[in-house]
Design a protein around this motif. Structure first.
Motif, short mmCIF file in Angstrom:
data_model
loop_
_atom_site.label_atom_id
_atom_site.label_comp_id
_atom_site.label_asym_id
_atom_site.label_seq_id
_atom_site.Cartn_x
_atom_site.Cartn_y
_atom_site.Cartn_z
N THR A 24 0.83 -1.20 0.00
CA THR A 24 0.00 0.00 0.00
C THR A 24 0.87 1.25 0.00
OG1 THR A 24 -1.77 -1.14 1.20
CG2 THR A 24 -1.80 1.26 1.24
N GLU A 25 1.90 1.24 0.83
CA GLU A 25 2.83 2.39 0.89
C GLU A 25 3.44 2.65 -0.48
OE1 GLU A 25 7.31 2.12 1.54
OE2 GLU A 25 6.44 1.96 3.55
N THR A 26 3.93 1.60 -1.12
CA THR A 26 4.60 1.75 -2.42
C THR A 26 3.63 2.26 -3.48
OG1 THR A 26 6.09 -0.08 -1.84
CG2 THR A 26 5.97 0.56 -4.16
N ARG A 27 2.41 1.72 -3.48
CA ARG A 27 1.42 2.15 -4.46
C ARG A 27 1.02 3.60 -4.22
NH1 ARG A 27 0.30 -0.03 -9.41
NH2 ARG A 27 -1.87 0.37 -10.03
N MET A 28 0.92 3.99 -2.96
CA MET A 28 0.57 5.38 -2.65
C MET A 28 1.63 6.33 -3.19
SD MET A 28 -2.33 5.81 -1.07
CE MET A 28 -2.11 7.37 -0.21
N VAL A 29 2.89 5.99 -3.00
CA VAL A 29 3.97 6.83 -3.54
C VAL A 29 3.86 6.92 -5.06
CG1 VAL A 29 6.46 7.05 -3.84
CG2 VAL A 29 5.54 6.36 -1.62
N SER A 30 3.59 5.79 -5.70
CA SER A 30 3.46 5.77 -7.17
C SER A 30 2.37 6.71 -7.66
CB SER A 30 3.15 4.35 -7.66
OG SER A 30 4.19 3.46 -7.35
N ASN A 31 1.35 6.90 -6.84
CA ASN A 31 0.22 7.73 -7.25
C ASN A 31 0.48 9.23 -7.17
OD1 ASN A 31 -1.71 5.75 -7.98
ND2 ASN A 31 -2.12 5.32 -5.83
N PHE A 32 1.65 9.62 -6.67
CA PHE A 32 1.96 11.05 -6.55
C PHE A 32 3.14 11.49 -7.41
CE2 PHE A 32 -0.08 10.20 -2.33
CZ PHE A 32 -1.22 10.97 -2.57
N PHE A 33 3.70 10.57 -8.19
CA PHE A 33 4.87 10.91 -9.01
C PHE A 33 4.69 10.36 -10.42
CE2 PHE A 33 6.36 10.90 -4.66
CZ PHE A 33 7.14 12.06 -4.59
N GLU A 45 21.97 -8.36 3.34
CA GLU A 45 21.93 -7.58 2.12
C GLU A 45 21.15 -6.29 2.29
OE1 GLU A 45 19.92 -9.93 -0.81
OE2 GLU A 45 18.16 -10.26 0.45
N SER A 46 21.22 -5.49 1.25
CA SER A 46 20.46 -4.24 1.19
C SER A 46 19.74 -4.20 -0.15
CB SER A 46 21.40 -3.04 1.34
OG SER A 46 20.69 -1.83 1.17
N LYS A 47 18.42 -3.98 -0.09
CA LYS A 47 17.62 -3.94 -1.31
C LYS A 47 16.89 -2.61 -1.42
CE LYS A 47 16.63 -8.88 -1.91
NZ LYS A 47 15.53 -9.89 -2.03
N PRO A 48 16.93 -1.98 -2.59
CA PRO A 48 16.19 -0.74 -2.76
C PRO A 48 14.69 -1.01 -2.90
CG PRO A 48 17.23 -1.36 -4.81
CD PRO A 48 17.72 -2.34 -3.78
N ARG A 49 13.88 -0.12 -2.35
CA ARG A 49 12.43 -0.19 -2.52
C ARG A 49 12.04 0.93 -3.48
NH1 ARG A 49 8.93 0.16 2.80
NH2 ARG A 49 10.05 -1.80 3.16
N ILE A 50 11.56 0.53 -4.64
CA ILE A 50 11.27 1.49 -5.70
C ILE A 50 9.77 1.54 -5.97
CG2 ILE A 50 11.72 2.16 -8.09
CD1 ILE A 50 14.21 2.21 -6.39
N ALA A 51 9.23 2.75 -6.05
CA ALA A 51 7.84 2.93 -6.46
C ALA A 51 7.84 3.21 -7.95
CB ALA A 51 7.21 4.09 -5.69
N LYS A 52 7.26 2.30 -8.73
CA LYS A 52 7.25 2.42 -10.18
C LYS A 52 6.19 3.42 -10.63
CE LYS A 52 10.38 -0.71 -11.14
NZ LYS A 52 11.64 -0.37 -11.87
N SER A 53 6.52 4.20 -11.62
CA SER A 53 5.59 5.18 -12.15
C SER A 53 4.39 4.50 -12.80
CB SER A 53 6.29 6.06 -13.18
OG SER A 53 5.36 6.88 -13.86
#
Length: 283
Positions: free
Chosen positions: A111-120, A134-142
């Motif tokens: 939900t967090e990721t989708r919300m970010v996608s909805n503003f950019f 490890e370290s993994k990036p969390r990306i919100a896709k346009s």
């Protein structure tokens, strides 16, 4: 006999795992409980009504001021993707949005990721999820410029805004997409895995559990929000007198930024006692 059971006595049992099971139907409903006991019909009805009311209060709510402004109150981040996208379609019909995340304790990463996608209208890096290995990036896709909200944005937060809600607020802040108003957020963003068990105490079962941290979140500026939280762009807090009088001076101030007049008492009662089914239609 209990009423409404067709002449059959009905009993429910509250189990320590937090569910109500009715022995004549196999019906299973989640409840936050801590012991095992037998309930009467009237106790079952009271529990069911309380649970329904609580669930109702956890739904998103909207208030529209023409096409000028929309207030979107989100109590927690458990929105299905389709529901969030549908809400954004409504939001896009307004020139400005106040996203009220006060009291939002977080929820699903999806939900967090989708919300970010909805503003950019572009891909946005939210954070790095850092574990021991490890370290993994969390990306919100346009989702594309035609599907996102590009109007003015204000996000309201308070000391109970935690986890996913404060990560969203900080992302909006770092990307200079909107203005954060309110109080310092909770600073609780680490991911944890919970392990539940129970122990017998006489004829009752008492649950217990362990919460083990599995990862931290590092924002793009290299800082973790854990025990730090998000510092608003504008700190706005109700006074003790405001709280006693039932005034929401923070929301009243936020709407004034868009030329809307809303009395602080009216602001405090904007969504109070409003059934989900009758929430204002948004055009």
């Amino acid at each position: 006999m209990d009423p409404g059971t067709g002449g059959q006595r009905r009993h429910s049992y509250i189990t320590s795992t937090g569910f109500r099971r009715e022995n004549n139907s196999g019906f299973l409903t989640r409840f936050p409980v801590v012991c095992c006991c037998r309930l009467t019909y009237y106790e079952q009805e009271a529990l069911a009504k309380n649970a329904a009311r609580e669930a109702e209060l956890r739904h998103s709510r909207f208030k529209s001021f023409g096409d000028q402004l929309l207030i979107w109150q989100i109590p927690d981040f458990d929105l299905p993707e389709s529901e969030g996208d549908e809400a954004i379609e409504k939001v896009r019909k307004h020139r400005a949005l106040i996203l009220d995340l006060r009291g939002n304790g977080g929820g699903f990463v999806s939900t967090e990721t989708r919300m970010v996608s909805n503003f950019f209208d572009r891909d946005v890096k939210i954070c790095d999820t850092v574990t021991r290995k490890e370290s993994k990036p969390r990306i919100a896709k346009s989702r594309g410029s035609e599907k996102v909200f590009s109007g003015k944005l204000v996000v309201l937060v308070d000391s109970e805004s935690a986890s996913a809600s404060e990560v969203l607020a900080r992302t909006i802040q770092l990307e200079k997409r909107g203005t954060i108003i309110g109080d310092q957020t909770a600073g609780r963003v680490m991911t944890a895995r919970r392990h539940w068990n129970q122990v017998a105490i006489g004829l009752k079962a008492a649950p217990y559990g362990l919460s083990i941290t599995t990862s931290d979140l590092i924002m793009p500026d290299g800082v973790s929000l854990e025990d730090r939280g998000v510092t608003p762009d504008q700190v706005r807090l109700p006074s003790p007198d405001d709280l006693a009088a039932g005034r929401d001076v923070v929301l009243s101030y936020a709407v004034s930024l868009f030329g809307v007049i809303l009395d602080p008492v009216e602001a405090a009662n904007l969504f109070r006692n409003e059934p989900v089914e009758s929430k204002q239609e948004i055009k």
